[in-house]
Write a protein that holds these residues in place. Structure first.
Motif, mmCIF file in Angstrom:
data_model
loop_
_atom_site.group_PDB
_atom_site.id
_atom_site.type_symbol
_atom_site.label_atom_id
_atom_site.label_comp_id
_atom_site.label_asym_id
_atom_site.label_seq_id
_atom_site.Cartn_x
_atom_site.Cartn_y
_atom_site.Cartn_z
ATOM 1 N N PHE A 111 52.650 -8.203 -4.802
ATOM 2 C CA PHE A 111 51.944 -9.467 -4.662
ATOM 3 C C PHE A 111 51.921 -9.886 -3.199
ATOM 4 C CE2 PHE A 111 53.279 -9.568 -9.070
ATOM 5 C CZ PHE A 111 52.192 -10.140 -9.710
ATOM 6 N N ILE A 112 50.991 -10.766 -2.887
ATOM 7 C CA ILE A 112 50.923 -11.346 -1.552
ATOM 8 C C ILE A 112 50.673 -12.835 -1.689
ATOM 9 C CG2 ILE A 112 48.438 -10.842 -1.336
ATOM 10 C CD1 ILE A 112 48.990 -10.435 1.698
ATOM 11 N N LYS A 113 51.385 -13.632 -0.888
ATOM 12 C CA LYS A 113 51.251 -15.081 -0.975
ATOM 13 C C LYS A 113 49.862 -15.529 -0.554
ATOM 14 C CE LYS A 113 56.110 -16.134 0.026
ATOM 15 N NZ LYS A 113 57.017 -16.822 0.968
ATOM 16 N N GLN A 329 50.429 -16.486 -5.760
ATOM 17 C CA GLN A 329 50.503 -15.110 -5.273
ATOM 18 C C GLN A 329 49.490 -14.259 -6.032
ATOM 19 O OE1 GLN A 329 54.235 -13.312 -4.531
ATOM 20 N NE2 GLN A 329 55.316 -15.226 -4.106
ATOM 21 N N TYR A 330 48.763 -13.426 -5.281
ATOM 22 C CA TYR A 330 47.764 -12.527 -5.854
ATOM 23 C C TYR A 330 48.253 -11.082 -5.749
ATOM 24 C CZ TYR A 330 44.488 -16.461 -5.348
ATOM 25 O OH TYR A 330 43.860 -17.679 -5.428
ATOM 26 N N THR A 331 47.720 -10.213 -6.590
ATOM 27 C CA THR A 331 48.028 -8.793 -6.433
ATOM 28 C C THR A 331 47.310 -8.269 -5.190
ATOM 29 O OG1 THR A 331 46.179 -8.194 -7.875
ATOM 30 C CG2 THR A 331 48.346 -8.396 -8.897
ATOM 31 N N LYS A 332 47.920 -7.302 -4.542
ATOM 32 C CA LYS A 332 47.290 -6.723 -3.348
ATOM 33 C C LYS A 332 46.095 -5.852 -3.719
ATOM 34 C CE LYS A 332 51.332 -6.805 -0.322
ATOM 35 N NZ LYS A 332 52.261 -6.017 0.527
ATOM 36 N N ALA A 333 46.122 -5.312 -4.945
ATOM 37 C CA ALA A 333 45.025 -4.465 -5.425
ATOM 38 C C ALA A 333 44.805 -4.769 -6.900
ATOM 39 C CB ALA A 333 45.366 -2.991 -5.221
ATOM 40 N N PRO A 334 43.611 -4.504 -7.438
ATOM 41 C CA PRO A 334 43.365 -4.748 -8.868
ATOM 42 C C PRO A 334 44.324 -3.948 -9.738
ATOM 43 C CG PRO A 334 41.303 -4.329 -7.699
ATOM 44 C CD PRO A 334 42.406 -4.003 -6.736
ATOM 45 N N TYR A 485 45.311 -10.577 -10.342
ATOM 46 C CA TYR A 485 44.021 -10.189 -9.776
ATOM 47 C C TYR A 485 44.052 -10.559 -8.303
ATOM 48 C CZ TYR A 485 43.411 -15.059 -11.385
ATOM 49 O OH TYR A 485 43.585 -16.391 -11.665
ATOM 50 N N THR A 486 43.105 -10.043 -7.556
ATOM 51 C CA THR A 486 43.124 -10.242 -6.109
ATOM 52 C C THR A 486 42.528 -11.596 -5.728
ATOM 53 O OG1 THR A 486 40.946 -9.235 -5.807
ATOM 54 C CG2 THR A 486 42.868 -7.754 -5.758
#
Length: 740
Positions: A111-113, A329-334, A485-486
């Motif tokens: 994940f990325i903030k 936080q979103y995923t870095k990739a699908p 999801y991104t």
């Protein structure tokens, strides 16, 4: 007691409170139960001993070595606390850490903030305020004064006095639902008529009315009451009335000008139910000729301007709510499989994040039970390496007593994960939720007027739903939302709002209600978001076929009888026709069972065989799904006449009453076990859970067709084709029912 002590040394919460109280006495010479609770709550939320010191200094305690020692001790010993050493190993600046997590399981989601993405449309989040613990003896009136809306009471009442229609934006936790009707009562509005507050859900109407009656110190059903379908808890004394939006719509049939009301408050209007949208058009019209009535529209922020424009540029009044920061936080990739990703993320949070419960949004019962099974298997495999994880679940078909388990306390040192459908987006707050996992999908109902088919399909949620889900983690404290999801998907692939229900549902009931109110030109009715002309015409055609409308589109005597029932018109016609066949008691029971949807039979994943066997026991003699529902009801009532329906002529009478309402829902057996509908031909199949799924009768009548993996008929009963011509000669001819 040293700072190296473990929380397990505490025999119970009372021992901890006693120790904290003694330490506070030594520090400052006095101690109160309120301050003890505050200190313990502070330690639970703090990220370090230094954080505890800072907050205690803000409270008014002078810094000293003893204070620093106390902060270290309470930070180390409060239950649920993850030690600073472990926390440092877990966390990293990109999101969920990789310390113990990799030691426990290999697969992880990166994940990325959101804050690191520098998204232009970043949500503005207010700083958290740690509220002091309240004494159990504190009165409800003091609670009312702590609500954010209290500071705005006078200015809000002034705005209501100056404007006939007011759009009120009340953030989560502001107190608008419980307090505004009370403010109106205190200001004298109830001397001129009742104050109504509508809710989209029955449970909300009941629970809010109960709370307000407590705050006003009156008996529920007297000055404060509620009214929902099939239940009216009001009296002549009632001045504050909570009700579903559908119930108010039905009251309009008997009182088109709502003369007995001085104020109508439409709460949670942003949910845009069919009843709410119809109410908008009717209330707008009432406000034009009743200048003494006040209309309040309570909305979430995204819809405020739209509601204001619809009600002739009505002013918007904003009330701030309790808002805690929520880190997105979103995923870095699908992700390839969102169910698998959700399970992995639950485990990542459990072993790497500080205490707090988890809420996971899934699309339905099948996914929830699959996730539950997989989680239990994985947790068992980890053994004592990780703390206990208590799994709860909530979905519409789950029995009420099992739904209530999500609110039950769990053992100290464990963590709860709630697996839920999107009904948890706006339902009652579950205390302790600090983490939300959002895969970005839900099941949404839609209706195709061309085929008359309703479908329930998995689809992407809207931005509004995503934000609503994220907010569930910030209701009672700071939270985190992990979106599977991104960030780019959120910005470019999600619609801003969910399509209003009125544009994706069968309008037959709505059209009958509007016609009964004397509204003849439906195409010119003031809908906020008009449904398609095709959907309106389809509804008119069906009502004419049912005998509810004449050739001029006017409501007939039968139509007025049908409008009296708070049911789908096809069910209403079935009941009206039952009088002719002398089986009203039985048909009313069947209609009641059908009206609650697909929730009569509960089918847990681990007991499917037993559940199916129990369900099939009501189908003895291949009587069909409708008669089986009556058998269920009779068994529940434990009557002595359960064998009477077995006589052929008796069953035929009930079937004819059913066909009187559902004659347009008939189908004929084709090759290979499929069926073809008689009117508007298309291929359909009997639902696998039907009692007739393996019998393949030549002709059937069905309650509804739903699209899942196939187009399935639900609640099916065998019929004789000549009955269709006998009961609906205006709809069928002999050539329609002759076997090929």
């Amino acid at each position: 007691m040293s700072g190296d002590s473990k929380s397990g040394e505490w025999e119970g919460n009372d021992a901890l409170k006693t120790w904290v109280s003694d330490r506070l006495l030594a520090l400052q010479g006095f101690s109160t139960p309120e301050f003890v609770e505050y200190a313990i709550g502070l330690a639970k939320q703090a990220t370090s001993a230094a954080d505890v010191v800072g907050k205690l200094e803000e409270y008014g305690l002078a810094f000293s070595d003893d204070l620093h020692l106390f902060a270290e001790e309470i930070f180390s010993n409060v239950p649920w606390k993850v030690s600073p050493r472990k926390q440092k190993a877990y966390d990293n600046e990109d999101g969920i850490g990789t310390g113990l997590g990799k030691a426990v399981f290999e697969d992880q989601i990166e994940f990325i903030k959101e804050s690191m993405l520098k998204v232009d449309d970043e949500m503005s989040i207010e700083s958290p305020e740690i509220s002091k613990a309240k004494s159990e003896l504190e009165t409800l009136h003091e609670d009312r004064r702590t609500l954010p809306i209290y500071a705005h009471r006078d200015s809000l009442l002034k705005a209501i006095e100056e404007h006939q229609v007011l759009v009120i934006v009340g953030e989560t936790g502001s107190g608008k639902t419980t307090q505004i009707p009370q403010y109106l009562h205190e200001a004298g509005y109830t001397k001129r008529g009742k104050v109504a507050c509508t809710q989209p859900r029955r449970v909300a109407a009941i629970s809010v009315a109960a709370r307000v009656s407590q705050e006003m110190d009156v008996k529920l059903g007297h000055e404060v009451g509620y009214s929902i379908r099939f239940e009216d808890c009001t009296s002549e004394k009632t001045v504050l009335k909570y009700m579903t939006d559908g119930k108010l719509l039905r009251e309009l049939l008997g009182e088109p000008d709502l003369a007995s009301y001085s104020v109508i408050m439409v709460d949670e209007a942003h949910e845009r139910t069919v009843s709410t949208d119809v109410l908008f058009g009717l209330l707008k019209d009432i406000a034009r000729f009743r200048k003494d009535i006040k209309i309040l529209i309570s909305s979430a922020t995204p819809y405020a301007s739209k509601f204001s424009d619809f009600f002739d540029c009505a002013p918007i009044y904003r009330i701030p709510g309790r808002r805690y920061p929520v880190e997105i936080q979103y995923t870095k990739a699908p992700v390839a499989d969102y169910l698998d990703a959700a399970i992995v993320t639950v485990l990542q949070i459990h072993v790497t994040q500080s205490p707090g419960d988890i809420l996971v949004f899934l699309t339905g019962q099948e996914e929830i039970e699959s996730a539950e099974e997989i989680l239990k298997h994985k947790i068992t495999g980890f053994g004592s390496e990780i703390p206990e994880l208590v799994i709860s679940k909530i979905f519409s078909n789950l029995p009420t007593e099992l739904q209530a388990k999500i609110f039950q306390p769990i053992p100290i040192g464990s963590r709860k994960v709630v697996l839920a459908t999107n009904i948890a987006e706006a339902s009652s707050t579950v205390d302790g939720i600090n983490y939300v996992i959002d895969p970005g999908f839900c099941k949404m109902e839609s209706y195709n007027p061309r085929t008359g088919m309703e479908s329930l399909q998995v689809t992407s949620i809207s931005k509004a739903s995503a934000d609503q889900r994220a907010g569930r983690s910030g209701r009672t404290g700071p939270g985190k939302c992990f979106r599977l999801y991104t960030a780019d998907s959120y910005k470019t692939k999600l619609d801003d709002n969910t399509p209003p229900e009125i544009q994706r549902t069968n309008l037959t009931s709505v059209v009958l209600s509007l016609k009964s109110l004397g509204i003849q030109n439906l195409l010119n009715f003031d809908f906020m978001d008009p449904p398609s002309n095709e959907a309106l015409l389809k509804a008119l055609e069906l009502l004419f076929a049912l005998g509810a409308l004449n050739k001029l589109g006017e409501v007939t005597k039968v139509g007025r009888q049908m409008a009296e029932f708070p049911l789908d018109p096809m069910l209403s016609k079935m009941i009206v026709a039952s009088d002719k066949y002398k089986c009203s008691d039985e048909v009313i029971s069947i209609a009641a069972m059908l009206s609650v949807g697909n929730s009569i039979f509960y089918r847990p994943k681990d007991e499917q065989v037993r559940a199916d066997h129990a369900r099939m026991s009501f189908h003895t003699g291949n009587v069909g799904d409708h008669i089986a529902l009556m058998n269920v009801y009779n068994s529940w009532r434990e009557t002595n006449y359960s064998t009477q329906w077995c006589y052929e002529n008796y069953v035929q009478a009930i079937k004819k009453a059913i066909i009187s309402g559902f004659f347009s829902h008939s189908a004929r057996l084709q090759n290979y076990g499929s069926y073809r509908t008689v009117k508007h031909p298309r291929i359909v199949h009997i639902h696998p859970r039907s009692g007739l799924a393996d019998n393949f009768p030549r002709w059937v009548v069905y309650h509804e067709v739903v699209l899942t993996t196939k187009e399935y008929m639900r609640n099916v009963t065998e019929l004789k084709p000549e009955w269709l011509v006998e009961i609906a000669p205006h709809y069928y001819q002999m050539k329609d029912v002759e076997d090929a």
